[in-house]
Design an enzyme around this catalytic site. Structure first.
Site, PDB file in Angstrom:
ATOM      1  N   LYS A  81      44.095 -35.072  41.994  1.00 27.57           N
ATOM      2  CA  LYS A  81      43.088 -34.855  42.880  1.00 27.57           C
ATOM      3  C   LYS A  81      43.092 -35.607  44.355  1.00 27.57           C
ATOM      4  O   LYS A  81      44.179 -36.191  44.398  1.00 27.57           O
ATOM      5  CB  LYS A  81      41.935 -35.836  42.305  1.00 27.57           C
ATOM      6  CG  LYS A  81      40.479 -35.183  42.405  1.00 27.57           C
ATOM      7  CD  LYS A  81      40.184 -33.873  41.785  1.00 27.57           C
ATOM      8  CE  LYS A  81      38.889 -33.446  41.942  1.00 27.57           C
ATOM      9  NZ  LYS A  81      38.181 -32.051  41.090  1.00 27.57           N
ATOM     10  N   ASP A 141      36.517 -28.952  45.784  1.00 23.95           N
ATOM     11  CA  ASP A 141      35.710 -29.684  44.926  1.00 23.95           C
ATOM     12  C   ASP A 141      34.520 -29.972  45.876  1.00 23.95           C
ATOM     13  O   ASP A 141      34.167 -29.257  46.768  1.00 23.95           O
ATOM     14  CB  ASP A 141      36.542 -31.088  44.615  1.00 23.95           C
ATOM     15  CG  ASP A 141      35.746 -31.982  43.414  1.00 23.95           C
ATOM     16  OD1 ASP A 141      35.746 -31.727  42.257  1.00 23.95           O
ATOM     17  OD2 ASP A 141      35.216 -32.849  44.037  1.00 23.95           O
TER      18      ASP A 141
HETATM   19  P1  NAD Z   1      29.172 -28.712  45.666  1.00 28.28           P
HETATM   20  O1  NAD Z   1      29.327 -29.846  46.889  1.00 28.28           O
HETATM   21  O2  NAD Z   1      28.945 -27.418  46.049  1.00 28.28           O
HETATM   22  O3  NAD Z   1      27.625 -29.265  45.097  1.00 28.28           O
HETATM   23  C1  NAD Z   1      27.107 -30.569  44.809  1.00 28.28           C
HETATM   24  C2  NAD Z   1      25.692 -30.579  44.737  1.00 28.28           C
HETATM   25  O4  NAD Z   1      25.394 -31.911  44.170  1.00 28.28           O
HETATM   26  C3  NAD Z   1      24.845 -30.096  45.853  1.00 28.28           C
HETATM   27  O5  NAD Z   1      23.899 -29.187  45.644  1.00 28.28           O
HETATM   28  C4  NAD Z   1      24.198 -31.441  46.339  1.00 28.28           C
HETATM   29  O6  NAD Z   1      23.049 -31.560  47.010  1.00 28.28           O
HETATM   30  C5  NAD Z   1      24.225 -32.153  44.916  1.00 28.28           C
HETATM   31  N1  NAD Z   1      23.758 -33.492  44.624  1.00 28.28           N
HETATM   32  C6  NAD Z   1      24.630 -34.479  45.396  1.00 28.28           C
HETATM   33  N2  NAD Z   1      23.951 -35.555  45.078  1.00 28.28           N
HETATM   34  C7  NAD Z   1      22.882 -35.434  44.080  1.00 28.28           C
HETATM   35  C8  NAD Z   1      21.935 -36.190  43.522  1.00 28.28           C
HETATM   36  N3  NAD Z   1      21.960 -37.393  43.550  1.00 28.28           N
HETATM   37  N4  NAD Z   1      20.903 -35.621  42.819  1.00 28.28           N
HETATM   38  C9  NAD Z   1      21.020 -34.232  42.630  1.00 28.28           C
HETATM   39  N5  NAD Z   1      21.817 -33.604  43.413  1.00 28.28           N
HETATM   40  C10 NAD Z   1      22.703 -33.895  44.005  1.00 28.28           C
HETATM   41  O7  NAD Z   1      30.145 -29.302  44.663  1.00 28.28           O
HETATM   42  P2  NAD Z   1      30.568 -28.466  43.199  1.00 28.28           P
HETATM   43  O8  NAD Z   1      31.786 -27.989  43.386  1.00 28.28           O
HETATM   44  O9  NAD Z   1      29.286 -27.959  42.768  1.00 28.28           O
HETATM   45  O10 NAD Z   1      30.778 -29.702  42.237  1.00 28.28           O
HETATM   46  C11 NAD Z   1      29.739 -30.507  41.360  1.00 28.28           C
HETATM   47  C12 NAD Z   1      30.404 -31.292  40.290  1.00 28.28           C
HETATM   48  O11 NAD Z   1      31.250 -30.431  39.602  1.00 28.28           O
HETATM   49  C13 NAD Z   1      31.541 -32.057  40.732  1.00 28.28           C
HETATM   50  O12 NAD Z   1      31.361 -33.373  39.992  1.00 28.28           O
HETATM   51  C14 NAD Z   1      32.831 -31.870  40.884  1.00 28.28           C
HETATM   52  O13 NAD Z   1      33.946 -32.121  40.732  1.00 28.28           O
HETATM   53  C15 NAD Z   1      32.745 -30.630  39.635  1.00 28.28           C
HETATM   54  N6  NAD Z   1      33.541 -29.559  39.435  1.00 28.28           N
HETATM   55  C16 NAD Z   1      33.534 -28.670  40.632  1.00 28.28           C
HETATM   56  C17 NAD Z   1      34.257 -27.371  40.151  1.00 28.28           C
HETATM   57  C18 NAD Z   1      34.256 -26.585  41.399  1.00 28.28           C
HETATM   58  O14 NAD Z   1      35.206 -25.457  40.960  1.00 28.28           O
HETATM   59  N7  NAD Z   1      33.862 -26.587  42.289  1.00 28.28           N
HETATM   60  C19 NAD Z   1      35.208 -27.150  39.291  1.00 28.28           C
HETATM   61  C20 NAD Z   1      35.023 -28.589  38.145  1.00 28.28           C
HETATM   62  C21 NAD Z   1      34.130 -29.504  38.444  1.00 28.28           C
END
Ligand code: NAD
Length: 419
Positions: free
Chosen positions: A106, A146
């Site tokens: 990561k 991410d």
């Molecule tokens: P992103 O940046 O697209 O979205 C993150 C979202 O979380 C946003 O809508 C943001 O406003 C919201 N957020 C942040 N703090 C918040 C809070 N306190 N309360 C409510 N909402 C809040 O990120 P993503 O890619 O969707 O990733 C989200 C999670 O999924 C992370 O933990 C990431 O590690 C995990 N993840 C992502 C992927 C991927 O392919 N993008 C794959 C596996 C895991």
């Protein structure tokens, strides 16, 4: 949410418990308690106002026992060594549970991207890429998007690495746009995987998903896609939130309309209005009275302090590490089922793997081929984890870690110790 918890300690607690429950000795798995390689980079970036600002970034490779390291890059003010360590370790276990030939890694930069112009973001990404370039590459370590990173940023990373190497290297990164070797189905893969495991769990439990209600925390790539696909199955997504606002509608929110609204509102939900929809306190979303809760924002959301307020019976971890070790035990003891992050959100890395395979072979698969292969791989691991959890009467997290750890230990033993 506690801000003090160390997510790497959370990982170690789960790992040690899994090893103990499966009779795996410390000698056999000690190597997976430590990341293999940790790189910290401090680097300058020209800001638009002429100032030179210093940034700190990381790339941590937790394990390469089962293949090249793989894992996303996060841009966020809270990024630090312990967070990146934990995220890298979860990737090792996620790739092992999906049974794809990768280790875990990561990366991230401690920054607030909302305060950077597009040009500043590009200069920061390119300089960070050059600083980590000695340890990444299509056969060494393959980054991906991410939190707060996307296909455009992956394109800058691919271009910078290719400039350094002197020829185009699409396989150095996944989650790219289609024009430079991205895969069909990658942008929605993680959310699609969340939908697939939610739907499979409801089938195993004899529930009709159309009768189930869902609340989703986070409306970014993972949360919004999962919410949309789940609503398309006929389930009611009654509450969603992002870091700016949260909304509730007992009859089910119109997710497609909310996505359109976000697209024209700087990608945030604040200010959304529709008939029958009420704005709720975003900190209360986790406690909505629903069947399924999907935390899909950041880690450490469900802790010992707030776990008693969770009403949902089933929790699907779209985010990485949303539940603390202590809270997880309490949820299991109270009969709630948690589909753990390393399984629930593995759709993203599975389709990243497909993207990398297509890059190495200079081929492009159809969307149906990607989605069918995703569903095959993900549901195979879901079934394995579900069955072991029933057999052992343990949580699905424990079952997932046991299966992944067995695969990791086998790979390590087969390779032996160098020198
Ligand atoms: P992103 O940046 O697209 O979205 C993150 C979202 O979380 C946003 O809508 C943001 O406003 C919201 N957020 C942040 N703090 C918040 C809070 N306190 N309360 C409510 N909402 C809040 O990120 P993503 O890619 O969707 O990733 C989200 C999670 O999924 C992370 O933990 C990431 O590690 C995990 N993840 C992502 C992927 C991927 O392919 N993008 C794959 C596996 C895991």
């Amino acid at each position: 949410m506690s801000t003090k918890a160390n997510p790497y300690e959370n990982f170690l607690n789960v790992l040690d418990s899994a090893a103990e429950q499966d009779g795996i000795s410390l000698n056999e798995y000690a190597t997976f308690r430590f990341p293999e390689r940790e790189l910290t980079v401090n680097f300058p970036v020209h800001m638009d106002n002429g100032e030179i600002k210093m940034f700190t970034g990381y790339r941590i490779q937790h394990s390469s026992a089962r293949g090249p390291c793989k894992g996303g890059i996060r841009f966020h003010p809270d990024v630090d060594m312990n967070e990146v360590r934990a995220l890298s370790a979860w990737m090792t276990f996620k790739c092992a549970i999906a049974n794809i030939p990768y280790g875990g890694a990561k990366g991230g930069i401690t920054c607030d991207p909302s305060q950077l112009s597009r040009q500043e973001l590009e200069r920061m990404t390119r300089r960070y890429t050059s600083m980590i370039s000695p340890i990444i590459g299509p056969h060494k370590d393959i980054p991906a998007p991410d939190v707060n990173t996307n296909a455009e940023i992956m394109g800058w990373l691919m271009d910078t690495y290719s400039m350094i190497e002197g020829y185009p290297v699409p396989g150095v990164v996944t989650g790219k746009s289609l024009d430079i070797g991205g895969s069909l189905g990658r942008p929605e893969a993680t959310g699609r995987g969340v939908m697939l495991v939610a739907s499979s769990l409801s089938q195993k439990l004899g529930l009709d998903i159309k009768d189930c209600t869902f609340a989703v925390q986070g409306f970014g790539n993972v949360g919004s896609t999962a919410a949309l696909l789940i609503s398309q199955l006929g389930a009611k997504v009654v509450a969603v939130s992002d870091h700016t606002a949260a909304f509730y509608c007992a009859d089910g929110l119109n997710i497609a309309e909310m996505l359109d609204y976000c697209a024209g509102n700087n990608r945030v939900l604040s200010g959304y209005k529709a008939d029958g929809v009420t704005e709720i306190d975003k900190n209360e979303l986790l406690y909505t009275d629903v069947d399924f809760l999907i935390p899909a924002a950041l880690e450490n959301q469900i802790t010992e302090e707030n776990v008693s307020k969770i009403k949902a019976k089933y929790i699907i971890e779209g985010a990485n590490g949303p539940t603390s070790y202590e809270a997880d035990k309490i949820l299991f003891e109270s009969g709630k089922i948690v589909i753990p992050d390393i399984l629930a959100n593995s759709g993203g890395v599975i389709v990243s793997y497909f993207e990398w395979v297509q890059n190495l072979q200079s081929l492009q698969w159809s969307l149906d081929e990607v989605n069918n292969r995703l569903s095959d791989l993900l549901l195979k691991s879901f079934n394995e984890v579900f069955e072991l959890s029933q057999e052992r009467n343990c949580s699905m997290r424990m079952a997932a870690y046991i299966i992944a750890l067995r695969r990791l230990v086998r790979a390590k033993n087969t390779r032996g110790l160098y020198p």
